[in-house]
Design a protein around this motif. Sequence first.
Motif, PDB file in Angstrom:
ATOM      1  N   UNK A 154      28.491 -19.281 -42.108  1.00 23.65           N
ATOM      2  CA  UNK A 154      27.283 -19.243 -41.405  1.00 23.65           C
ATOM      3  C   UNK A 154      27.234 -17.849 -40.492  1.00 23.65           C
ATOM      4  N   UNK A 155      25.899 -17.163 -40.130  1.00 27.10           N
ATOM      5  CA  UNK A 155      26.200 -16.049 -39.381  1.00 27.10           C
ATOM      6  C   UNK A 155      26.534 -16.167 -37.969  1.00 27.10           C
ATOM      7  N   UNK A 156      26.388 -17.290 -37.344  1.00 25.89           N
ATOM      8  CA  UNK A 156      26.660 -17.436 -36.005  1.00 25.89           C
ATOM      9  C   UNK A 156      28.274 -17.544 -35.939  1.00 25.89           C
ATOM     10  N   UNK A 157      29.143 -17.539 -36.896  1.00 30.14           N
ATOM     11  CA  UNK A 157      30.729 -17.471 -36.651  1.00 30.14           C
ATOM     12  C   UNK A 157      31.043 -16.054 -36.179  1.00 30.14           C
TER      13      UNK A 157
ATOM     14  N   UNK B 240      26.715 -23.690 -26.466  1.00 25.59           N
ATOM     15  CA  UNK B 240      27.643 -24.907 -26.323  1.00 25.59           C
ATOM     16  C   UNK B 240      27.408 -25.790 -27.546  1.00 25.59           C
ATOM     17  N   UNK B 241      26.616 -25.758 -28.619  1.00 27.36           N
ATOM     18  CA  UNK B 241      26.510 -26.421 -29.613  1.00 27.36           C
ATOM     19  C   UNK B 241      27.687 -26.032 -30.765  1.00 27.36           C
ATOM     20  N   UNK B 242      28.259 -24.768 -30.393  1.00 26.00           N
ATOM     21  CA  UNK B 242      29.321 -24.490 -31.230  1.00 26.00           C
ATOM     22  C   UNK B 242      30.610 -24.929 -30.684  1.00 26.00           C
ATOM     23  N   UNK B 243      31.445 -25.266 -31.763  1.00 24.85           N
ATOM     24  CA  UNK B 243      32.964 -25.804 -31.310  1.00 24.85           C
ATOM     25  C   UNK B 243      33.668 -24.481 -30.916  1.00 24.85           C
ATOM     26  N   UNK B 244      34.748 -24.874 -29.966  1.00 24.15           N
ATOM     27  CA  UNK B 244      35.963 -24.076 -29.816  1.00 24.15           C
ATOM     28  C   UNK B 244      36.841 -24.335 -31.041  1.00 24.15           C
ATOM     29  N   UNK B 245      37.519 -23.180 -31.638  1.00 24.32           N
ATOM     30  CA  UNK B 245      38.654 -23.478 -32.328  1.00 24.32           C
ATOM     31  C   UNK B 245      40.000 -23.191 -31.793  1.00 24.32           C
TER      32      UNK B 245
ATOM     33  N   UNK C 144      52.908 -23.874 -21.921  1.00 26.61           N
ATOM     34  CA  UNK C 144      52.348 -24.027 -23.041  1.00 26.61           C
ATOM     35  C   UNK C 144      51.400 -22.574 -23.266  1.00 26.61           C
ATOM     36  N   UNK C 145      51.568 -21.896 -24.457  1.00 29.81           N
ATOM     37  CA  UNK C 145      50.516 -20.944 -24.867  1.00 29.81           C
ATOM     38  C   UNK C 145      50.135 -21.419 -26.170  1.00 29.81           C
ATOM     39  N   UNK C 146      48.872 -21.417 -26.503  1.00 33.15           N
ATOM     40  CA  UNK C 146      47.883 -21.672 -27.533  1.00 33.15           C
ATOM     41  C   UNK C 146      48.031 -20.366 -28.414  1.00 33.15           C
ATOM     42  N   UNK C 147      48.494 -20.365 -29.618  1.00 31.21           N
ATOM     43  CA  UNK C 147      48.581 -18.953 -30.324  1.00 31.21           C
ATOM     44  C   UNK C 147      47.076 -18.230 -30.483  1.00 31.21           C
ATOM     45  N   UNK C 148      45.913 -19.121 -30.737  1.00 32.75           N
ATOM     46  CA  UNK C 148      44.796 -18.596 -30.707  1.00 32.75           C
ATOM     47  C   UNK C 148      43.589 -19.619 -30.323  1.00 32.75           C
ATOM     48  N   UNK C 149      42.756 -19.003 -29.822  1.00 29.36           N
ATOM     49  CA  UNK C 149      41.482 -19.568 -29.470  1.00 29.36           C
ATOM     50  C   UNK C 149      40.141 -19.168 -29.739  1.00 29.36           C
ATOM     51  N   UNK C 150      39.486 -19.377 -30.610  1.00 29.28           N
ATOM     52  CA  UNK C 150      38.276 -18.741 -30.854  1.00 29.28           C
ATOM     53  C   UNK C 150      37.159 -19.512 -30.023  1.00 29.28           C
ATOM     54  N   UNK C 151      36.623 -18.668 -29.206  1.00 24.63           N
ATOM     55  CA  UNK C 151      35.506 -19.346 -28.140  1.00 24.63           C
ATOM     56  C   UNK C 151      34.273 -18.818 -28.682  1.00 24.63           C
ATOM     57  N   UNK C 152      33.338 -19.693 -28.648  1.00 23.00           N
ATOM     58  CA  UNK C 152      32.035 -19.076 -28.939  1.00 23.00           C
ATOM     59  C   UNK C 152      31.155 -18.501 -27.762  1.00 23.00           C
ATOM     60  N   UNK C 153      30.274 -17.756 -27.862  1.00 24.55           N
ATOM     61  CA  UNK C 153      29.673 -17.284 -26.446  1.00 24.55           C
ATOM     62  C   UNK C 153      29.119 -18.179 -25.587  1.00 24.55           C
ATOM     63  N   UNK C 154      29.167 -17.885 -24.363  1.00 23.40           N
ATOM     64  CA  UNK C 154      28.709 -19.055 -23.311  1.00 23.40           C
ATOM     65  C   UNK C 154      27.387 -19.545 -23.569  1.00 23.40           C
ATOM     66  N   UNK C 155      26.486 -19.145 -24.271  1.00 22.17           N
ATOM     67  CA  UNK C 155      25.056 -19.438 -24.417  1.00 22.17           C
ATOM     68  C   UNK C 155      25.118 -20.402 -25.621  1.00 22.17           C
TER      69      UNK C 155
END
Length: 195
Positions: free
Chosen positions: A26-29, A57-62, A44-55
């Motif tokens: 989807x284009x929002x990715x 809230x309906x998209x998940x954090x990976x 702990x250190x997480x290898x990677x976090x994909x954060x959606x933009x702050x606006x």
Amino acid sequence: MRTDSLFYQLFQIYPTILFELIGDLSPRTSTYSFLSQEVKQTSFRIDGILLPPPYAADLPIYFVEFQGYRDLNGDLYPSFFSEIFLYLNDYRPANDWRGILVFTKRRLDPGLPLHYQDFARSSRLQRIYLDQLTGEVADISIGLGLLQLVGVKEATAPETAKQIIEKAQRELTDVTERQKIIELIETVSFTSSQN
């Protein structure tokens, strides 16, 4: 160079590769940003976090973890879920979450321990094995080609690397981006031959 730092560099250049891996085109990715973040009050250190933009809230954090070696102590899954839940506790994001484990080879997955079996059937956890990615380099993105290169057998790595370099030279018009990709391909090829 450790495998997880290779993945970190790759995801810095192409954060959308994760979405290609999980089949979400989807284009929002394209609005996600990739980072590595320390969880407060722990080492702990997480290898990677994909954060959606702050606006969004309906998209998940990976939450992404890369595994390129055998987990001899059985720490992978307990650490992965601990890191996620500590992050959720520390930061209290409004977003839902997904966990993605990327293994260079299927045989490196120690299997989901008993305490985490509920995640086996959940959309919250997805496991990807780079040695089982399919598709010819000509038919997939440069980013997926690079991921495929990490998972290929040593004997086929030079030919795969050559194909990805040729594809990058044809498709990438930005000279700086093309050079970064070629350097990353060379690093991945060298690292793959050392494993």
